[in-house]
Design an enzyme around this catalytic site. Structure first.
Site, mmCIF file in Angstrom:
data_model
loop_
_atom_site.group_PDB
_atom_site.id
_atom_site.type_symbol
_atom_site.label_atom_id
_atom_site.label_comp_id
_atom_site.label_asym_id
_atom_site.label_seq_id
_atom_site.Cartn_x
_atom_site.Cartn_y
_atom_site.Cartn_z
ATOM 1 N N ALA A 262 12.162 15.305 64.715
ATOM 2 C CA ALA A 262 10.589 16.229 65.264
ATOM 3 C C ALA A 262 9.914 15.182 65.867
ATOM 4 O O ALA A 262 10.374 13.837 65.958
ATOM 5 C CB ALA A 262 9.942 16.725 64.077
ATOM 6 N N HIS A 297 6.026 14.044 57.343
ATOM 7 C CA HIS A 297 6.222 12.681 58.308
ATOM 8 C C HIS A 297 5.518 12.867 59.584
ATOM 9 O O HIS A 297 4.667 11.924 60.045
ATOM 10 C CB HIS A 297 7.629 12.434 58.514
ATOM 11 C CG HIS A 297 8.019 11.482 59.215
ATOM 12 N ND1 HIS A 297 8.258 10.250 58.672
ATOM 13 C CD2 HIS A 297 8.122 11.424 60.790
ATOM 14 C CE1 HIS A 297 8.615 9.130 59.691
ATOM 15 N NE2 HIS A 297 8.423 9.880 60.651
ATOM 16 N N GLU A 298 5.660 13.982 60.208
ATOM 17 C CA GLU A 298 5.197 14.237 61.307
ATOM 18 C C GLU A 298 3.554 14.260 61.179
ATOM 19 O O GLU A 298 2.687 13.675 62.240
ATOM 20 C CB GLU A 298 5.734 15.390 62.166
ATOM 21 C CG GLU A 298 7.147 15.250 62.470
ATOM 22 C CD GLU A 298 7.712 14.071 63.025
ATOM 23 O OE1 GLU A 298 7.041 13.152 63.851
ATOM 24 O OE2 GLU A 298 8.768 13.799 62.847
#
Ligand code: ZN
Length: 884
Positions: A262, A297-298
């Site tokens: 991503a 995370h993103e």
């Protein structure tokens, strides 16, 4: 050309504001870029050199007038750029539908998507495509209203409507503006026929936000988990680090063709659908966990990456190591209990050992902050990400959790809105903790950024009965890696405790502490503990407190004490793994068949039947070390011998514990609906392991009951974890029922690409036996559903075979290497980033035993001999050849 870290220079010009217009068309998209350029007075004046790749340039205007320019390789050079601030306008076209590299602007499933990190923006328009050039962007999208009803870009929607001019019939537009200055790698554009799950949330600070998850029509019901993960991430980052969402709108979009997991584009994260979509019927527990961690995370990148970004790509771990650390901490907090947290930690360490340790001892070994690269995409690695996260974890261990939070606070106070370096991060954490174990040895600690290779730490304990002391002597040494021969000692925090023979924790000092952190920073060091009455068992490197290989010379008896009694669950798991590893290595070194001892079998039975241990922990403890990790322990690697030893160990464990496996299988059935929580997924994991052991054992004894039960479970399963678990049990054991089960599985899920990926991968990862798996993979490359154009599908066969199935790949007839070379070249013509990932299957060829080694070298040389390789693949194969 090789780019060197120490060559960094600021650009002679900044670009402060960008007005981008896209007239979207799959065959020819017109891009108009109006830029406000500012002279950087701290650098001498010179030509303006803009990056651009595979673009058709239409015009270049400075302050409204055309200027002379030249094209030099992939640069547009304006020799007479003013020594002043000016307006620059560029028009060019690109062809999104031919962009199979999936970098820049491309089409997938009839929609438009972008991927700009690291250097994809230059495939959209000419620009100073480097992360230290930060601008405020306004993006106007114009496209056919029927084919592309949804038009998205970073930031806030300013206006939208129908285009009225003739020539624009049936087209509409949207204008987006992102108030935060950002590097070009964070730009994103999406246009297509998508639908969104929406949720309004209010942050602690009382601000309202709109969260949206955009996917193709029909996938909406698979977005609930991603949305929940996003909300949980927001709550967590505010609570743990006081970092709130800074945009009114936060969008996440799924795309089926994507090179990585991503991308954290500001306010518009773009996800590989494999990292986004989940339903109980189509996704496993592991998928649910992975989605939660990637969504987090993103999202976390919004602060660690976007608000504070990297000055240059050598600093990549500044954002990636830190953000992986943050997503790991998040997953642990979400897991909840001490045991569930340990399960997360064990999985992370297993991943590090399986991927990063081999990287650190192979052709591509590089420091967390690399010194040079020819293709930056080759450095989105386990070292930069996972070892980088371990480095951040060591900061936290050295300054404490509160100290680390203070350091993060100072980091944002100093650097919000800036493009900075790993040194800036180190300084912030140290300055917030003066006098700490970190601050007092900061220069030495920073060797973690500059030295490649996994340090070897040796511990030797000696008890002095008369003096009632226990002395621990440590030595450390980091092996040479390509281009780095001399290594200095690293700063290694060793979290430790001492146990007596019965497993009772001993006081380490006068305060009665039973755990402490020893900080190594010399090649050799000694620590003495007082008032120790009898020979203790040391429990070192608890929680895997540093990314090193530890040799502590513990006997099996000592390992059994740790496995049964250590207060640190990580080291309990580790002790069991070490027992297994010792046996496997012993057999391999002696060149003898592996025979598990009754003591080992009893220890494993003790774990399986333990009344208190969690099922998830049991499953990890009863899973043998992976073949890649075993290979890491050996100077000369024979993949077939390793495989044979692991299979022998598995078969014996399956047979010796037959009744216990059967009992465990029955005891861990779940009543009621599916939820992917740690407790239920732990039960499913253990039941699936038990089932696979039972089918394996049945295969050896000729019994048909358990294969039959597995087939029934496969058919009746109400969720993908159980269905795939049962299918894997049949396939991995080579059961006769595997074929009908595979056929049925394909028929059931033929319309779900992500599930068909699993179908391919399962077959390509099956334990090799007489070349059948390799033959199957070759046949599957001709399957109607197989394509090299979709990265997930290509990986499902190629990476599964070449990177995750050593015994099927490394063949005495070299057919695996021939296959590898063919596929790398075929993929390289379509998608260099993907090809270079597959190319890395040969990283450790030089450690192979003959005849593998020579055959591997020959295959690599054949690929390297091609003149038209991408920079990506060329860098990998040339480094590989140089390493032998
Ligand atoms: Zn990242």
């Amino acid at each position: 050309p090789l780019i060197q870290r120490l060559d960094y220079q600021q650009p002679a010009f900044w670009i402060r504001k960008v007005d981008l217009t896209f007239d979207l068309d799959p065959a020819k998209t017109l891009v108009t870029s109006k830029m406000q350029v500012e002279r950087n007075r701290s650098v001498p004046h010179g030509p303006l050199r803009l990056h651009g790749e595979e673009l058709n340039l239409l015009r270049v205007l400075i302050d409204g007038s055309s200027v002379s320019f030249r094209q030099e390789g992939n640069e547009l050079v304006i020799d007479n750029a003013p020594d002043a601030d000016f307006a620059l306008e560029i028009r060019n076209t690109t062809c999104p539908e031919k962009n199979t590299a999936l970098s820049g602007l491309y089409t997938s499933g009839g929609s438009f998507f972008t991927q700009c990190e690291a250097e994809g923006f230059r495939r959209i328009t000419y620009f100073l495509d480097r992360p230290d050039v930060m601008a405020v962007y306004t993006v106007t999208l114009r496209a056919d209203a029927t084919k592309y009803p949804v038009l998205l870009a970073n930031g806030n929607l300013v206006s939208s409507g129908t285009l009225e001019e003739p020539g624009n019939k049936g087209r509409h537009f949207a204008v987006w503006s992102d108030p935060f200055p950002k590097p070009s790698y964070l730009l994103a554009v999406v246009a297509g026929d998508l639908v969104a799950r929406e949720q309004r949330v209010r942050t602690r600070a009382g601000k309202d936000h709109l969260l949206q998850v955009y996917v193709r029509r029909g996938d909406l019901e698979k977005t609930e988990h991603a949305m929940n993960s996003l909300i949980a991430s927001m709550v967590w980052d505010e609570a743990r680090f006081q970092l709130p969402l800074d945009l009114e709108r936060f969008m996440v979009v799924g795309v089926s063709d994507f090179n990585m997991g991503a991308m954290e584009n500001k306010g518009l994260n773009i996800f590989n659908t494999s990292a986004l979509l989940a339903s109980p019927a189509t996704a496993t527990d592991a998928d649910f966990a992975r989605i939660e961690s990637i969504v987090a995370h993103e999202y976390f990148h919004n602060w660690t990456g976007n608000r504070v970004t990297c000055r240059d790509w050598f600093q990549l771990s500044l954002k990636e190591g830190l953000t992986v650390f943050r997503d790991q901490e998040f997953s642990m907090d979400m897991a909840g209990t001490t045991s569930a947290r340990a399960v997360c930690r064990i999985q992370d360490v297993r991943q590090l050992r399986a991927m990063q340790f081999p990287e650190d001892s192979g052709a591509m070994a590089h420091p967390v902050r690399p010194d040079s690269y020819s293709e930056i995409n080759n450095f989105y690695t386990a070292t930069v990400y996972e070892k980088g996260a371990e480095v951040v974890r060591m900061y936290q261990t050295l300054v404490g959790r509160k100290g680390f939070e203070a350091g993060m606070k100072l980091y944002f106070e100093r650097h919000d809105g800036q493009a900075v370096t790993c040194d800036d991060f180190a300084a912030a954490i140290a300055d917030a903790n003066p006098g700490s174990a970190l601050a007092t040895r900061l220069d030495a600690f920073k060797r973690w950024y500059s030295q490649a290779g996994t340090p070897r730490v040796t511990a030797f304990g000696e008890h002095d009965a008369a003096a009632r002391t226990y002395t621990l002597r440590f030595t450390q040494q980091t092996p040479a890696t390509p281009g780095q021969t001399d290594k200095q000692p690293q700063v290694v925090p060793v979290v430790m405790g001492l146990l007596d023979r019965h497993g009772t924790a001993l006081a380490l000092n006068a305060n009665g502490d039973t755990e402490q952190v020893l900080v190594l920073d010399q090649a050799e060091q000694t620590f003495v503990f007082e008032n120790i009455d009898s020979e203790p068992v040391p429990s070192l490197l608890r929680g895997f407190s540093a990314p090193v290989v530890l040799h502590d010379g513990l006997s099996d008896a000592a390992l059994l004490v740790l496995m049964r009694h250590d207060s640190d669950p990580f080291n309990r798991w580790e002790a069991g793994q070490r027992l297994a590893l010792n046996r496997i290595l012993h057999a391999l070194r002696a060149g003898q068949p592996l025979v598990l001892s009754p003591v080992f079998i009893d220890a494993m039975r003790g774990v399986l039947n333990h009344p208190e241990l969690d099922p998830a922990f049991k499953e990890l403890a009863l899973t043998l070390p992976g073949e890649a990790y075993i290979a890491e322990q050996l100077d000369v690697v024979d993949p077939q011998a390793i495989h044979a030893a692991v299979i022998a160990a598995q078969t014996q464990l399956a047979s010796a514990l037959r009744d216990d496996w059967a009992a465990a299988f029955e005891a861990h059935q779940i009543q009621g609906g599916y939820t992917p929580d740690p407790v239920s997924s732990g039960k499913r994991a253990l039941a699936n392991l038990a089932l696979s052991m039972l089918v394996l054992d049945a295969q050896a004894t000729g019994d048909t009951v358990w294969p039959g039960k597995a087939y029934q479970r496969f058919k009746d399963a109400s969720n993908m974890t159980d269905r795939l678990g049962a299918l894997a049990a049949l396939v991995n054991a080579g059961a006769e029922l595997a074929a009908p089960a595979l056929e049925r599985f394909h028929a059931l899920f033929k319309d779900d690409a992500l599930v068909i990926d699993k179908w391919f991968a399962l077959q390509a990862r099956a334990p090799e036996s007489e070349g059948r798996v390799f033959a199957r993979v070759k046949a599957l490359t001709k399957h109607a559903d197989f394509t090299l154009k979709n990265p997930n599908r290509a990986r499902s066969l190629l990476a599964s075979l070449c990177m995750f199935n050593p015994a099927a790949f490394h063949r005495t007839d070299a057919a695996g290497y021939v296959f590898w070379a063919e596929q790398v070249l075929a993929v390289d013509a379509i998608n260099p980033q993907l090809a270079s990932r597959v190319a890395r299957a040969m990283d450790r060829w030089a450690q192979l035993a003959e005849p593998y080694r020579s055959a591997a070298r020959e295959a690599i040389a054949r690929v390297a001999a091609k003149s038209d390789l991408s920079t990506d693949v060329r860098e990998i194969v040339e480094r590989a050849l140089a390493s032998g």
